[in-house]
Design a protein around this motif. Sequence first.
Motif, mmCIF file in Angstrom:
data_model
loop_
_atom_site.group_PDB
_atom_site.id
_atom_site.type_symbol
_atom_site.label_atom_id
_atom_site.label_comp_id
_atom_site.label_asym_id
_atom_site.label_seq_id
_atom_site.Cartn_x
_atom_site.Cartn_y
_atom_site.Cartn_z
ATOM 1 N N UNK A 103 -34.873 -55.856 42.722
ATOM 2 C CA UNK A 103 -35.583 -54.949 41.810
ATOM 3 C C UNK A 103 -36.616 -55.677 40.949
ATOM 4 N N UNK A 104 -36.716 -57.009 41.121
ATOM 5 C CA UNK A 104 -37.632 -57.772 40.264
ATOM 6 C C UNK A 104 -39.091 -57.532 40.634
ATOM 7 N N UNK A 114 -42.100 -63.336 35.512
ATOM 8 C CA UNK A 114 -42.423 -64.750 35.282
ATOM 9 C C UNK A 114 -41.529 -65.341 34.182
ATOM 10 N N UNK A 115 -40.228 -65.151 34.363
ATOM 11 C CA UNK A 115 -39.252 -65.539 33.327
ATOM 12 C C UNK A 115 -39.381 -66.997 32.865
ATOM 13 N N UNK A 116 -39.511 -67.978 33.784
ATOM 14 C CA UNK A 116 -39.559 -69.369 33.291
ATOM 15 C C UNK A 116 -40.757 -69.649 32.381
ATOM 16 N N UNK A 117 -41.816 -68.845 32.528
ATOM 17 C CA UNK A 117 -43.006 -69.062 31.711
ATOM 18 C C UNK A 117 -42.778 -68.649 30.248
ATOM 19 N N UNK A 118 -41.938 -67.637 30.084
ATOM 20 C CA UNK A 118 -41.822 -66.971 28.779
ATOM 21 C C UNK A 118 -41.489 -67.906 27.612
ATOM 22 N N UNK A 119 -40.481 -68.772 27.714
ATOM 23 C CA UNK A 119 -40.115 -69.570 26.536
ATOM 24 C C UNK A 119 -40.970 -70.817 26.336
#
Length: 530
Positions: A103-104, A114-119
């Motif tokens: 579902x991503x 782009x989860x790894x980019x967020x933090x």
Amino acid sequence: MPTVHSATYQLLRHQGLTTVFGNPGSNELPFLKNFPEDFRYILGLHEGVVVGMADGFALASGKPALVNLHAAAGSGNAMGALTNAWYSHSPLVLTAGQQAREMMGVESMLANVDAPQLPRPLVKWSYEPSCPQDVPRALSQAIHTANLPARGPVYVSIPHDDWAREVSDETALLSEREVASAGLPSEEQLDALAKQLNGAANPVLVLGPDVDAYRANALAVALAERLRMPVWVAPSASRCPFPTRHACFRGVLPAAIQGITSLFEGHDLIVVIGAPVFRYHQYAPGRYLPDGARLIHLTCDYQEAARAPMGDALIGDIAAMLKNVLERVTQSERAMPEALPLPEPQRDPEGMLTPETVFDVMNALAPEDAIYVKESTSTTTAFWQRVEMKLPGSYFFPAAGGLGFGLPAAVGVQLAQPERRVIGVIGDGSANYAITALWSAAQYQIPVVFVILKNGTYGALRWFSRMLKAEDAPGLDVPGLDFCAIAKGYGVDAVAVDSREAFERALSAALADTSKPTLIEVPTTTIEPH
Ligand code: TZD
Ligand code: CA
């Protein structure tokens, strides 16, 4: 066959991460289901509080702490708190639930795009495992990365359909891993350093938060006494690395280039240990070093070393470096620095206290191993002058100045150090950024004493507004706040005091009660940070 879920809990258990700080959503429920009995979950009602509590816990325990955030929204709420965790070298292992893998791509609700980019750039490492079987290994990598020097936060995004998937028995090898660093300069480097120290005519020592983080405080005292050096705490101090009543102690350096250079006039050697060179704040350009002075920087953080604008640097384990240097320096015959005079008591106006009086009372009544978590920006200098701190781990202040640290970090510190009393010294401005930490303190019966200094204004900004000639700026006052009512709403007993005697009574009572938190609201005058 083990599942991602069982293998992960096994790994966390072996690595000692059995306290989970979180705020859950649907993506996180598959991780939280069948929550093992030997783990505890500490719920924070906002992710700034969750990370603040975990930060305090990690800093006070010296161990990595596990955080579980809700997808992108929860991670976003946590970012302000991450600024502090990054600059305090806090080993936070942040996890965030992700939408199910299938579902991503269509960007369903709660897909963390782009989860790894967020933090970034506030984490050392950020990752989303490419398949479920890689989740336990990725978490193992996260824990070791967070914990290796220089320590710092890491982030792993985990799709929620991964937890039920099976992994190979080989995953068990992860739990047994120990990953250690052994950073010490060579004999030649240590000899050269000692030669400079022994040869200096008028050296000065500057200590930073990592001296306290490495529990190297006593070694720093020994070095100062051996070389009879004045000792300053590095600017924007987030921890207390040196006993504040020691004869060598001089105070906290100003956070301005010119201010530091002027203070060091006449010194031929400046030794900075466990701090960046330097963490300036006010813009006051000038020369970085006085005439004839050399600077040597001992740090655990290669980025700190590389970005400094002056001086030589040596990277390694702070405690090991101090110990080895100490073995090589000879007792100086110079006169010992003289202890600073104790500050005079202040007269309080009718109906309110000066911050100085508040600190004098705390200093008189708090146990000698009390831990202060401080977040009142205009009162820092007065606090360092008036409150004696002599044990490691006695002081925590937001390392990036990001407000919203104080209340939750006090809760996390008290959780990590149940034998010591924690006093949160919090401004009436700062208290609002993470006020729901009061709820966590009440629910988990964490007996922090919160002292709210109520001067009705963003005191430090009032001072800055004069410096920057912006006195007419709007938004600098915070009238109309009733912290007793707010505290009671979150389940914390609270009392307002308006005299020294009333504060003494309230603080004594709060310190005597280890069963629950208390909040004391103190109306105060506004003073200048310097
Ligand atoms: N927002 C966040 C998250 N962090 C900040 N540091 C600020 C805004 C700006 N800020 C400061 O740097 S100090 C300060 C603000 C708003 C005033 C804090 O007020 P206080 O303390 O009442 O907590 P004092 O002692 O009155 O300064
Ligand atoms: Ca204030």
